[in-house]
Design a protein around this motif. Structure first.
Motif, mmCIF file in Angstrom:
data_model
loop_
_atom_site.group_PDB
_atom_site.id
_atom_site.type_symbol
_atom_site.label_atom_id
_atom_site.label_comp_id
_atom_site.label_asym_id
_atom_site.label_seq_id
_atom_site.Cartn_x
_atom_site.Cartn_y
_atom_site.Cartn_z
ATOM 1 N N GLY A 1 0.822 -1.196 0.000
ATOM 2 C CA GLY A 1 0.000 0.000 0.000
ATOM 3 C C GLY A 1 0.865 1.259 0.000
ATOM 4 N N GLU A 2 0.213 2.400 -0.167
ATOM 5 C CA GLU A 2 0.926 3.676 -0.191
ATOM 6 C C GLU A 2 1.614 3.989 1.142
ATOM 7 O OE1 GLU A 2 1.474 5.714 -2.803
ATOM 8 O OE2 GLU A 2 0.559 4.107 -3.976
ATOM 9 N N TRP A 3 0.951 3.596 2.249
ATOM 10 C CA TRP A 3 1.548 3.894 3.550
ATOM 11 C C TRP A 3 2.846 3.113 3.751
ATOM 12 C CZ3 TRP A 3 2.730 0.480 7.411
ATOM 13 C CH2 TRP A 3 2.155 -0.805 7.342
ATOM 14 N N GLU A 4 2.900 1.883 3.195
ATOM 15 C CA GLU A 4 4.113 1.074 3.322
ATOM 16 C C GLU A 4 5.271 1.711 2.557
ATOM 17 O OE1 GLU A 4 2.253 -2.514 1.873
ATOM 18 O OE2 GLU A 4 2.459 -3.457 3.844
ATOM 19 N N LYS A 5 4.944 2.241 1.364
ATOM 20 C CA LYS A 5 5.969 2.918 0.566
ATOM 21 C C LYS A 5 6.484 4.158 1.300
ATOM 22 C CE LYS A 5 4.008 1.491 -3.894
ATOM 23 N NZ LYS A 5 3.308 1.979 -5.117
ATOM 24 N N ALA A 6 5.550 4.923 1.863
ATOM 25 C CA ALA A 6 5.909 6.148 2.596
ATOM 26 C C ALA A 6 6.745 5.807 3.827
ATOM 27 C CB ALA A 6 4.646 6.896 3.011
ATOM 28 N N PHE A 7 6.370 4.720 4.501
ATOM 29 C CA PHE A 7 7.092 4.293 5.706
ATOM 30 C C PHE A 7 8.516 3.852 5.362
ATOM 31 C CE2 PHE A 7 7.639 2.249 9.821
ATOM 32 C CZ PHE A 7 6.849 3.045 10.642
ATOM 33 N N LYS A 8 8.646 3.119 4.274
ATOM 34 C CA LYS A 8 9.971 2.653 3.828
ATOM 35 C C LYS A 8 10.861 3.832 3.441
ATOM 36 C CE LYS A 8 8.679 -1.972 2.212
ATOM 37 N NZ LYS A 8 8.467 -2.851 1.017
ATOM 38 N N PHE A 9 10.240 4.815 2.784
ATOM 39 C CA PHE A 9 10.985 6.004 2.369
ATOM 40 C C PHE A 9 11.496 6.761 3.593
ATOM 41 C CE2 PHE A 9 11.101 10.540 1.117
ATOM 42 C CZ PHE A 9 12.077 10.457 0.128
ATOM 43 N N LEU A 10 10.662 6.857 4.615
ATOM 44 C CA LEU A 10 11.044 7.539 5.852
ATOM 45 C C LEU A 10 12.170 6.784 6.554
ATOM 46 C CD1 LEU A 10 9.945 10.080 7.411
ATOM 47 C CD2 LEU A 10 8.796 8.472 8.913
ATOM 48 N N SER A 11 12.079 5.469 6.560
ATOM 49 C CA SER A 11 13.122 4.636 7.168
ATOM 50 C C SER A 11 14.449 4.801 6.441
ATOM 51 C CB SER A 11 12.699 3.157 7.144
ATOM 52 O OG SER A 11 11.518 2.962 7.875
ATOM 53 N N MET A 13 15.405 7.447 4.792
ATOM 54 C CA MET A 13 15.918 8.769 5.145
ATOM 55 C C MET A 13 16.650 8.714 6.485
ATOM 56 S SD MET A 13 12.837 11.389 4.048
ATOM 57 C CE MET A 13 13.762 12.852 4.560
ATOM 58 N N ALA A 14 16.081 7.970 7.438
ATOM 59 C CA ALA A 14 16.687 7.849 8.772
ATOM 60 C C ALA A 14 18.028 7.123 8.695
ATOM 61 C CB ALA A 14 15.733 7.108 9.701
ATOM 62 N N GLN A 15 18.079 6.062 7.876
ATOM 63 C CA GLN A 15 19.308 5.285 7.714
ATOM 64 C C GLN A 15 20.430 6.126 7.107
ATOM 65 O OE1 GLN A 15 18.272 1.804 5.432
ATOM 66 N NE2 GLN A 15 16.812 1.076 6.972
ATOM 67 N N ARG A 16 20.056 7.029 6.222
ATOM 68 C CA ARG A 16 21.046 7.864 5.543
ATOM 69 C C ARG A 16 21.270 9.197 6.258
ATOM 70 N NH1 ARG A 16 19.961 6.882 -0.965
ATOM 71 N NH2 ARG A 16 20.236 4.620 -0.903
ATOM 72 N N HIS A 17 20.676 9.296 7.453
ATOM 73 C CA HIS A 17 20.848 10.485 8.310
ATOM 74 C C HIS A 17 20.395 11.779 7.622
ATOM 75 C CE1 HIS A 17 23.009 7.917 11.094
ATOM 76 N NE2 HIS A 17 23.785 7.520 10.088
ATOM 77 N N VAL A 18 19.333 11.622 6.811
ATOM 78 C CA VAL A 18 18.735 12.800 6.167
ATOM 79 C C VAL A 18 17.759 13.428 7.166
ATOM 80 C CG1 VAL A 18 17.313 13.642 4.259
ATOM 81 C CG2 VAL A 18 18.941 11.763 3.890
ATOM 82 N N GLU A 19 17.845 14.731 7.297
ATOM 83 C CA GLU A 19 16.977 15.417 8.264
ATOM 84 C C GLU A 19 15.505 15.266 7.863
ATOM 85 O OE1 GLU A 19 16.225 19.847 10.210
ATOM 86 O OE2 GLU A 19 17.836 19.531 8.760
ATOM 87 N N MET A 20 14.689 14.871 8.840
ATOM 88 C CA MET A 20 13.257 14.702 8.600
ATOM 89 C C MET A 20 12.502 15.787 9.348
ATOM 90 S SD MET A 20 12.911 10.550 8.849
ATOM 91 C CE MET A 20 13.863 10.437 10.375
ATOM 92 N N ASP A 21 11.706 16.549 8.608
ATOM 93 C CA ASP A 21 10.981 17.646 9.236
ATOM 94 C C ASP A 21 9.495 17.309 9.397
ATOM 95 O OD1 ASP A 21 10.014 17.773 6.650
ATOM 96 O OD2 ASP A 21 10.939 19.704 6.187
ATOM 97 N N THR A 22 8.739 18.291 9.853
ATOM 98 C CA THR A 22 7.309 18.103 10.102
ATOM 99 C C THR A 22 6.563 17.691 8.838
ATOM 100 O OG1 THR A 22 7.402 19.788 11.840
ATOM 101 C CG2 THR A 22 5.229 19.206 11.011
ATOM 102 N N ILE A 23 6.914 18.320 7.712
ATOM 103 C CA ILE A 23 6.236 18.024 6.442
ATOM 104 C C ILE A 23 6.439 16.570 6.039
ATOM 105 C CG2 ILE A 23 6.163 18.553 3.971
ATOM 106 C CD1 ILE A 23 6.944 21.455 4.711
ATOM 107 N N THR A 24 7.660 16.077 6.201
ATOM 108 C CA THR A 24 7.987 14.691 5.850
ATOM 109 C C THR A 24 7.168 13.714 6.693
ATOM 110 O OG1 THR A 24 10.259 15.400 5.405
ATOM 111 C CG2 THR A 24 9.864 13.033 5.541
ATOM 112 N N PHE A 25 7.161 13.953 8.004
ATOM 113 C CA PHE A 25 6.401 13.085 8.910
ATOM 114 C C PHE A 25 4.904 13.158 8.623
ATOM 115 C CE2 PHE A 25 10.191 12.849 11.652
ATOM 116 C CZ PHE A 25 10.119 11.520 12.073
ATOM 117 N N ASN A 26 4.398 14.376 8.423
ATOM 118 C CA ASN A 26 2.961 14.539 8.175
ATOM 119 C C ASN A 26 2.501 13.801 6.915
ATOM 120 O OD1 ASN A 26 2.634 16.087 10.445
ATOM 121 N ND2 ASN A 26 2.414 18.028 9.376
ATOM 122 N N ALA A 27 3.346 13.815 5.893
ATOM 123 C CA ALA A 27 3.011 13.123 4.647
ATOM 124 C C ALA A 27 2.888 11.615 4.891
ATOM 125 C CB ALA A 27 4.078 13.397 3.590
#
Length: 200
Positions: A1-11, A13-27
């Motif tokens: 599903g779309e949420w799984e793709k979004a969750f994987k993308f967020l993970s 970002m975390a692994q690569r130490h990319v800064e995650m902001d409010t917009i990223t989390f909200n999406a």
């Protein structure tokens, strides 16, 4: 599903130490909300707090909606109370999410209370607000209040839709108020609403 793709993308970002902001989390939370996955949405909100990422009205509204869709209406209302008592601004999305949580479980009294709170707070009341409250009253067998809300919509020039009329018609029919249900068709003629298979 779309949420799984979004969750994987967020993970990722975390692994690569990319800064995650409010917009990223909200999406990502919104993706979870659309899937009704309140557990993941709540997990993300907890992660935001742990990472000290700012939680805003959009975050809370999406989480509240995910609770409602996941049949966790009590948690949705608890969150709504917390938002109302905080410094966060309650907007139409926040109120509509809370009303929707009530509607899903036929909590018509609570739905009405929240609708009135929105009015007192000068929050814009739209067709979603009214339609959802009317649906809650229909589930609670309160045909007279459903009619009252419909009249209020028309008086306040809030656009109505077939879902609104279907809910009021259904409430009247369940209560054996056939004359009231038939009267709705004359009301519909005065409004830019078309009847469909349910009302016809």
């Amino acid at each position: 599903g779309e949420w799984e793709k979004a969750f994987k993308f967020l993970s990722l970002m975390a692994q690569r130490h990319v800064e995650m902001d409010t917009i990223t989390f909200n999406a990502t939370i919104s993706a979870c909300e659309k899937a009704g996955n309140w557990e993941k949405a709540l997990q993300l909100c907890s992660l935001m707090a742990w990472r000290k990422v700012q939680i805003n009205t959009i975050t809370c509204s999406a989480l509240m909606s995910s609770f409602a869709k996941g049949d966790e209406w009590e948690q949705a209302l608890q969150l709504f109370t917390m938002i109302a008592q905080s410094s966060l601004e309650c907007n139409s999305v926040t109120f509509n999410s809370a009303i929707s949580a009530c509607e899903r479980h036929g909590e018509w009294q609570m739905a009405l209370q929240i609708l009135r709170k929105a009015m007192l707070a000068n929050v814009r009341i739209d067709k979603i607000s009214y339609s959802t409250a009317i649906s809650a009253c229909e589930k609670g067998g309160r045909w007279n209040i459903s009619l009252q809300l419909l009249r209020e919509m028309i008086q306040n020039k809030v656009e109505s839709n077939t879902i609104t009329f279907n809910a009021v018609t259904s409430a009247c029919e369940k209560a054996g108020e056939w004359e009231k249900a038939l009267q709705l068709f004359s009301v519909m003629e005065q409004c830019p609403v078309e009847s469909n298979a349910i009302t016809a």
